[in-house]
Scaffold this active site. Structure first.
Site, short mmCIF file in Angstrom:
data_model
loop_
_atom_site.label_atom_id
_atom_site.label_comp_id
_atom_site.label_asym_id
_atom_site.label_seq_id
_atom_site.Cartn_x
_atom_site.Cartn_y
_atom_site.Cartn_z
N TYR A 64 -16.23 15.41 17.58
CA TYR A 64 -14.88 14.86 17.58
C TYR A 64 -14.47 14.31 16.23
CZ TYR A 64 -15.33 15.73 22.47
OH TYR A 64 -15.53 16.37 23.66
N GLU A 76 0.81 -1.22 0.00
CA GLU A 76 0.00 0.00 0.00
C GLU A 76 0.85 1.27 0.00
OE1 GLU A 76 -2.91 -0.53 -0.56
OE2 GLU A 76 -3.72 -2.24 0.53
#
Length: 220
Positions: free
Chosen positions: A121, A75
Site C-alpha cells: 500500500y 510553507e
C-alpha cells in the site's frame, strides 16, 4: 471553485480528527485553473472557512503570488514546487504527523526514498519518497531543491520536519499522507530488526499498475 474549497475544508477536518495535524500545524492547498487556494497561516485544520482561504496566482514565482484572502501558510513555496514539477498535480498536503516526522529525523533508506517499501500500500498510494535536506520552515531554497530533484516522486519527507504529499486529486493527496504516516509507524516498529521489504521487481510492478513511481536504486 466553491466545491474545491469545500473539499479542502472537509479534508482539513478529517485529517485533524484523525490526529494527523496537532494544533495549528499542517497546511493544504488545491489548484483550480490559474489559482491556488491554501490554508492561511496559523489556521487550525479542523476550523477552516471556505470563504477565508488564501488565494495565490498559480503562475507566479516560487516564493510570491499572494493575491487575495488572508496570508497563506509560510510553507506555500513547497506547495508551489509540487505544482511546478507536474502540471497534473491538483492538491498538496503537508502535515506534522508524529511517525512521519520521527522518520524524517532518521537516515534515509536510499537516495530516492527515505522509507523502504515495507508494504504494497505504501508503493500503491505513495511511491518513492525522498528525504529533502533540512531548512527552516518556509525557506524557498528548500522548495527549489524539491522542485529540481532529477527523478519523479509525489511525496517527500522534509528532514527534521515532516511529510508532504501531492496528487491529481485532493483525495489522493490525503490518502498518500495517511499511508505515509502508516508506513512510518511500521518503520519505527521494525527499526533495527532487519525486516523483509518488497523486492525492486515487486515494488515496480505495483507502481506501474497503480500509477505511482518506484525506481531501482543501486545497492537496494
Amino acid at each position: 471553485m466553491s466545491d474545491a474549497r469545500a473539499e479542502l475544508v472537509a479534508a482539513g477536518a478529517a485529517l485533524s480528527a484523525a490526529g494527523l495535524s496537532p494544533g495549528t500545524s499542517g497546511n493544504l492547498s488545491v489548484r483550480v485553473g490559474g489559482r491556488i487556494y491554501m490554508t492561511p497561516t496559523g489556521a487550525r485544520l479542523e476550523a477552516l472557512d471556505p470563504e477565508a482561504l488564501a488565494v495565490l496566482d498559480a503562475d507566479a514565482p516560487l516564493d510570491a503570488g499572494h493575491t487575495a484572502g488572508p496570508a497563506p501558510s509560510k510553507e506555500f513555496p513547497l506547495h508551489r514546487a509540487f505544482y511546478r514539477r507536474d502540471p497534473a498535480t491538483r492538491a498538496v498536503v503537508h502535515l506534522h504527523s508524529a511517525h512521519a516526522a520521527a522518520c524524517s529525523c532518521l537516515p534515509p533508506w536510499s537516495r530516492r526514498s527515505a522509507l523502504a517499501p515495507l508494504t504494497p500500500y505504501f508503493v500503491m498510494r505513495v511511491g518513492q519518497t525522498p528525504l529533502i535536506p533540512y531548512a527552516a520552515p518556509g525557506d524557498p531554497e528548500q522548495a527549489r531543491q524539491l522542485e529540481l530533484l532529477d527523478f519523479p516522486f509525489h511525496a517527500a519527507l522534509l528532514q527534521n520536519h515532516g511529510p508532504i504529499t501531492a496528487g491529481d486529486t485532493l483525495a489522493r493527496a490525503v490518502d498518500a499522507a495517511v499511508e505515509l504516516e502508516e508506513v512510518s509507524r511500521l518503520t519505527l516498529l521494525l527499526k533495527d530488526t532487519g525486516p523483509r521489504v518488497l523486492t525492486t521487481e515487486e515494488a515496480g510492478a505495483l507502481a506501474r499498475r497503480y500509477g505511482t513511481v518506484w525506481e531501482p536504486v543501486a545497492g537496494r
